[in-house]
Each structure stands twice: as structure tokens, then as C-alpha cells.
Design a protein around this motif. Structure first.
Motif, PDB file in Angstrom:
ATOM      1  N   GLY A  15       0.512  -1.080  -0.249  1.00 27.70           N
ATOM      2  CA  GLY A  15       0.199   0.233  -0.276  1.00 27.70           C
ATOM      3  C   GLY A  15       0.985   1.108  -0.155  1.00 27.70           C
ATOM      4  O   GLY A  15       0.577   2.354   0.094  1.00 27.70           O
ATOM      5  N   PHE A  16       2.050   0.979   0.156  1.00 25.73           N
ATOM      6  CA  PHE A  16       2.649   2.224   0.245  1.00 25.73           C
ATOM      7  C   PHE A  16       3.885   2.932  -0.920  1.00 25.73           C
ATOM      8  O   PHE A  16       4.674   1.435  -0.910  1.00 25.73           O
ATOM      9  CB  PHE A  16       3.218   2.856   1.233  1.00 25.73           C
ATOM     10  N   GLY A  17       4.712   3.373  -1.434  1.00 26.50           N
ATOM     11  CA  GLY A  17       5.427   3.229  -2.602  1.00 26.50           C
ATOM     12  C   GLY A  17       5.563   2.683  -3.241  1.00 26.50           C
ATOM     13  O   GLY A  17       5.041   1.801  -3.769  1.00 26.50           O
ATOM     14  N   ALA A  18       7.022   2.636  -4.174  1.00 21.26           N
ATOM     15  CA  ALA A  18       6.854   2.129  -5.339  1.00 21.26           C
ATOM     16  C   ALA A  18       8.255   1.800  -6.066  1.00 21.26           C
ATOM     17  O   ALA A  18       8.894   3.449  -6.086  1.00 21.26           O
ATOM     18  CB  ALA A  18       6.270   3.214  -6.518  1.00 21.26           C
ATOM     19  N   GLU A  19       8.931   0.975  -5.787  1.00 21.50           N
ATOM     20  CA  GLU A  19      10.482   0.832  -6.905  1.00 21.50           C
ATOM     21  C   GLU A  19      10.231   0.833  -8.007  1.00 21.50           C
ATOM     22  O   GLU A  19       9.637  -0.424  -8.948  1.00 21.50           O
ATOM     23  CB  GLU A  19      11.230  -0.425  -6.160  1.00 21.50           C
ATOM     24  N   ILE A  20      10.505   1.690  -8.624  1.00 24.73           N
ATOM     25  CA  ILE A  20      10.948   1.501 -10.736  1.00 24.73           C
ATOM     26  C   ILE A  20      12.444   0.593 -10.820  1.00 24.73           C
ATOM     27  O   ILE A  20      13.244   0.927 -10.679  1.00 24.73           O
ATOM     28  CB  ILE A  20      10.668   3.252 -10.868  1.00 24.73           C
TER      29      ILE A  20
END
Length: 284
Positions: A15-20
Motif C-alpha cells: 500500500g505504500f511506495g514504488a520501486e521503479i
């Protein structure tokens, strides 16, 4: 006109943040970079690993998010790159090249300004083998976890923030401000519950260090409330812990998070990071 592209991502925590994934920022085209910016605004934080960026490229990248912000303390900006602040325990010719143990303690950057910075970016140049993790707390998830009754009690409260108080009381490197710094950093008030301009989502938005009172509430009751809310927001369900690797770029949205650095054995390891900010607007 560029349009955001769909990027390959995975959550930093549920539910939080994203590693691209699979993006080389130094070589990325405009559409890909627009996708990176879009991902940031939707997820509260982004991580890109394995980057190789010059200071000039870092400034160009952070400018995609907003005008690069200046730093209150000028002595540790990178020579020739005033928008790049150095965090380090290294010394050259007996003088420190950066601020050491800066950012330890849960806070949001520039909360003592009328327009706090919108985002913070850290680029890992040199990383200890252990320690020095960065922790991010999700203010939106914390707000959503409160009961409707508790939300009603808190919504509308305002906090008094003071840079002078922060510098006089902080654990590492207490400092009496010059008249110039006092003039340039007057006390401010901000809402305890902040609304995100991208989509209207609300976030619990306390801080430590700069807060002197809840406006209209006597101390110690006011500061006890702030401490209680910080403890709640920074409890395990809402926190992402980032373990650094050289070449990491971690960016977080100061409008909906708190963050803290952690200590490491500075007699054994060196740590060098480049920090950049993008300007923000007045919280509401």
C-alpha cells in the motif's frame, strides 16, 4: 507535450511506495521520466536502484518535480552545485565535507518554512555495510487507520513550528542562529492533518524537533498529543525501512510522510549521500 508511460514497479511495502524497475535515469527519454514523476505523486515514495548520476544530472532530475530548493545551511553544499547538499562523516584536510547524523529523528523536511519542500531525494554515493537505514512513515495510512471520531477531533488542529527552537534543542550539533538565519526562518503554523493537492487524500502530518505547541492547547498536553501521534504514525504497520546500496535514489513526498535516518558505526564506516529538494507550497 510528453505523456507518462507505464513503468514496471513493485511496492516498497503493501500500500505504500514504488520501486521503479529497469529505468536508467541518465539515459531515460522524456516519456519515461514523466512516468517516474507520475509514479511519485501517486505512491508517496519511489526507489530506483543502480543509478550512476553526476551532480548536474541529479539537479536536472529533481527539477522535473519542481524548482530545486536551496538549503538553509550552506557550508555543506557541494562545491559548484549549491542545490546539492552533502551528508557525510568524511573529512578532507581535517574539515568535514558534509553534515553528519543529519536527519536523525522523525520529521518532515523544511516544516519550519511557510512552504516546506515538496520532495526530498537522496542519492547514495558511499554506504556503510550495516546501519544508516532510512525509514519512511506513511501519513495517509496512519490517518485512514484512525477512527472517524478521532479524525474529527484532530482535523483542524494546527502546529507551531520553529527553526530556532529546533537548532537550540536538537541532539546532534546544537546551534545558536545568526541574526540572518533568524530573519530568514521565522516561526510558522501548519495543519496537523494535511491534504495532498494531487488527489485530495489526507495525511497525518506531525513532526518532531520543530514543533513547540499545538495552537490553542496548553503544554504539556499539546506536545504529549504530538508525541502520541508521531508514535502511532511511526509504528511498524506504517513504516518502510530502506537498506541502502550505492547508486540508490530514494525520493519521498514530504506532504504525506515522516522520515528519519538511523545511526551507524562512524568509527568503522564512511557514508556519503547527496540530498536534493524540490520546492513545495503552503500546506492546507
Amino acid at each position: 507535450m510528453t505523456t507518462a508511460v507505464q513503468l514496471k514497479t513493485r511496492e516498497l511495502k503493501p500500500g505504500f511506495g514504488a520501486e521503479i524497475l529497469d529505468v536508467d535515469l541518465a539515459q531515460a527519454d522524456a516519456d519515461t521520466l514523466a512516468g517516474v514523476v507520475d509514479t511519485f505523486h501517486r505512491h508517496g515514495a519511489i526507489l530506483l536502484r543502480g543509478q550512476d548520476m553526476t551532480p548536474a544530472q541529479l539537479v536536472e532530475f529533481v527539477a522535473l518535480f519542481g524548482e530545486p530548493e536551496d538549503h538553509t545551511q550552506k557550508q555543506f553544499t557541494l562545491p559548484g552545485h549549491p542545490k546539492v547538499f552533502v551528508l557525510s562523516n568524511r573529512e578532507v584536510d581535517g574539515k568535514p565535507i558534509g553534515a553528519h547524523n543529519d536527519g536523525v529523528g522523525w520529521h518532515t523536511d523544511y516544516s519550519y518554512k511557510a512552504q516546506p519542500v515538496m520532495c526530498t531525494m537522496l542519492y547514495a554515493v558511499e554506504v556503510p555495510a550495516e546501519g544508516s537505514d532510512t525509514l519512511l512513515a506513511d501519513g495517509c495510512a496512519a490517518w485512514n487507520a484512525l477512527s472517524p471520531e478521532r479524525q474529527k477531533e484532530l482535523d483542524g488542529l494546527r502546529l507551531h513550528h520553529s527553526y530556532q527552537h529546533f537548532m537550540a534543542t536538537r541532539e546532534f550539533g546544537r546551534q545558536e542562529l545568526s541574526d540572518e538565519l533568524k530573519r530568514d526562518n521565522p516561526d510558522v503554523e501548519h495543519p496537523l492533518i494535511r491534504t495532498h493537492p494531487a488527489d485530495g487524500r489526507k495525511a497525518l502530518w506531525p513532526s518532531t524537533g520543530t514543533v513547540t505547541e499545538v495552537v490553542g492547547m496548553e503544554n504539556p498536553k499539546g506536545l504529549e498529543l504530538v508525541d502520541e501521534l508521531v508514535a502511532f504514525m511511526t509504528s511498524e504497520p506504517f513504516v518502510f525501512r530502506h537498506k541502502w546500496q550505492v547508486g540508490d535514489i530514494l525520493m519521498w513526498d514530504n506532504r504525506c510522510t515522516l522520515h528519519t535516518g538511523t545511526l551507524y558505526d562512524d568509527t568503522k564506516y564512511f557514508r556519503t549521500m547527496h540530498r536534493l529538494w524540490a520546492k513545495g507550497d503552503a500546506p492546507y
